[in-house]
Scaffold this motif. Structure first.
Motif, PDB file in Angstrom:
ATOM      1  N   LEU A  83     -28.633 -12.884  90.020  1.00 46.59           N
ATOM      2  CA  LEU A  83     -28.355 -11.350  89.023  1.00 46.59           C
ATOM      3  C   LEU A  83     -27.939 -10.165  90.029  1.00 46.59           C
ATOM      4  O   LEU A  83     -28.968 -10.006  90.692  1.00 46.59           O
ATOM      5  CB  LEU A  83     -29.592 -11.264  88.294  1.00 46.59           C
ATOM      6  CG  LEU A  83     -29.396  -9.927  87.156  1.00 46.59           C
ATOM      7  CD1 LEU A  83     -30.554 -10.140  86.184  1.00 46.59           C
ATOM      8  CD2 LEU A  83     -29.405  -8.740  87.721  1.00 46.59           C
ATOM      9  N   SER A  84     -26.871  -9.735  90.097  1.00 43.19           N
ATOM     10  CA  SER A  84     -26.466  -8.716  91.037  1.00 43.19           C
ATOM     11  C   SER A  84     -24.959  -8.496  90.613  1.00 43.19           C
ATOM     12  O   SER A  84     -24.140  -9.229  91.070  1.00 43.19           O
ATOM     13  CB  SER A  84     -26.679  -9.122  92.374  1.00 43.19           C
ATOM     14  OG  SER A  84     -26.444  -7.742  93.218  1.00 43.19           O
ATOM     15  N   PRO A  85     -24.725  -7.028  90.446  1.00 39.15           N
ATOM     16  CA  PRO A  85     -25.675  -5.979  90.018  1.00 39.15           C
ATOM     17  C   PRO A  85     -26.024  -5.916  88.377  1.00 39.15           C
ATOM     18  O   PRO A  85     -25.435  -6.852  87.728  1.00 39.15           O
ATOM     19  CB  PRO A  85     -24.808  -4.724  90.264  1.00 39.15           C
ATOM     20  CG  PRO A  85     -23.377  -5.108  90.214  1.00 39.15           C
ATOM     21  CD  PRO A  85     -23.301  -6.694  90.549  1.00 39.15           C
ATOM     22  N   ILE A  86     -26.975  -5.129  88.228  1.00 39.13           N
ATOM     23  CA  ILE A  86     -27.268  -4.688  86.766  1.00 39.13           C
ATOM     24  C   ILE A  86     -27.403  -3.315  86.889  1.00 39.13           C
ATOM     25  O   ILE A  86     -28.035  -2.875  87.902  1.00 39.13           O
ATOM     26  CB  ILE A  86     -28.448  -5.524  86.137  1.00 39.13           C
ATOM     27  CG1 ILE A  86     -28.652  -5.137  84.688  1.00 39.13           C
ATOM     28  CG2 ILE A  86     -29.605  -5.363  87.119  1.00 39.13           C
ATOM     29  CD1 ILE A  86     -29.797  -5.972  83.970  1.00 39.13           C
ATOM     30  N   CYS A  87     -26.880  -2.499  85.878  1.00 36.05           N
ATOM     31  CA  CYS A  87     -27.021  -1.311  85.634  1.00 36.05           C
ATOM     32  C   CYS A  87     -26.748  -0.747  84.447  1.00 36.05           C
ATOM     33  O   CYS A  87     -26.363  -1.231  83.617  1.00 36.05           O
ATOM     34  CB  CYS A  87     -26.089  -0.487  86.668  1.00 36.05           C
ATOM     35  SG  CYS A  87     -24.487  -0.632  86.332  1.00 36.05           S
ATOM     36  N   VAL A  88     -27.363   0.590  84.225  1.00 33.71           N
ATOM     37  CA  VAL A  88     -27.394   1.270  82.829  1.00 33.71           C
ATOM     38  C   VAL A  88     -27.196   2.740  83.319  1.00 33.71           C
ATOM     39  O   VAL A  88     -27.689   3.246  84.163  1.00 33.71           O
ATOM     40  CB  VAL A  88     -28.692   1.132  82.043  1.00 33.71           C
ATOM     41  CG1 VAL A  88     -28.718   1.953  80.768  1.00 33.71           C
ATOM     42  CG2 VAL A  88     -28.860  -0.346  81.877  1.00 33.71           C
ATOM     43  N   TYR A  89     -26.469   3.395  82.488  1.00 35.37           N
ATOM     44  CA  TYR A  89     -26.087   4.885  82.604  1.00 35.37           C
ATOM     45  C   TYR A  89     -27.396   5.460  82.747  1.00 35.37           C
ATOM     46  O   TYR A  89     -28.320   5.205  81.790  1.00 35.37           O
ATOM     47  CB  TYR A  89     -25.212   5.523  81.676  1.00 35.37           C
ATOM     48  CG  TYR A  89     -23.696   5.537  82.124  1.00 35.37           C
ATOM     49  CD1 TYR A  89     -23.426   5.980  83.326  1.00 35.37           C
ATOM     50  CD2 TYR A  89     -22.951   4.878  81.068  1.00 35.37           C
ATOM     51  CE1 TYR A  89     -22.121   6.070  83.368  1.00 35.37           C
ATOM     52  CE2 TYR A  89     -21.438   4.929  81.513  1.00 35.37           C
ATOM     53  CZ  TYR A  89     -21.193   5.727  82.844  1.00 35.37           C
ATOM     54  OH  TYR A  89     -19.849   5.673  83.207  1.00 35.37           O
TER      55      TYR A  89
END
Length: 172
Positions: A83-89
């Protein structure tokens, strides 16, 4: 909120999302958005496991990707996921978006026959969503000379998925 597969038409918006989201991270190096663009060109990339989250207005507010990695053991090489990347504003933090994207990605990965997802990340956050240090399963990060790196983590997609497996995993 809707979690769906990322489409090529999303790439420009996802690039901006990743760049802005990682701008506030103390562990970011400023290349995360470029890393994702390069990842999409590799044979380890799995389009079905590259997901985005949309808010009720259709704006992309989150992104996650799982891609292939190899556990190298004495007997064989085993393909699993990173898992890479994971992001949220940042404006959408603490709304369960990251968790929802992970659960959706893990469901798809299970259906595709994968058994485990690895990552390098903050144990405080990722333990809340079922990740454990990979050394507990006798799988060690390639750079972990101490054999007890808390930051190299794994989540089994099936109970016992890593039984009778030991080895080295090379992940970011």
């Amino acid at each position: 909120m809707k979690v769906r597969q990322e489409q090529p038409a999303d790439y420009t918006e996802v690039y901006k999302l990743v760049k802005k989201s990682f701008a506030t991270s103390p562990h970011a190096d400023g290349t995360e958005q470029d890393y994702l663009n390069e990842l999409r060109k590799k044979d380890t990339f799995i389009p079905e496991l590259s997901l985005v989250a949309e808010n009720e207005d259709g704006k992309l507010v989150g992104q996650i990707v799982l891609y292939k990695t190899t556990i190298t053991s004495f007997e064989k090489k085993i393909t699993e996921l990173v898992l890479s990347p994971i992001c949220v504003y940042p404006d959408y933090f603490n709304r369960g978006i990251a968790r929802s994207m992970m659960e959706k990605a893990f469901q798809i990965a299970k259906k595709m026959g994968y058994k485990a997802v690895f990552l390098c990340g903050d144990p405080t956050f990722y333990q809340k969503v079922g990740f454990r240090p990979s050394y507990e399963y006798n799988v060690f990060h390639i750079d972990d000379k101490s054999k007890n790196a808390e930051y190299c983590m794994v989540r089994e997609l099936f109970d016992g998925a890593l039984n009778n497996i030991s080895g080295i995993v090379d992940i970011v």
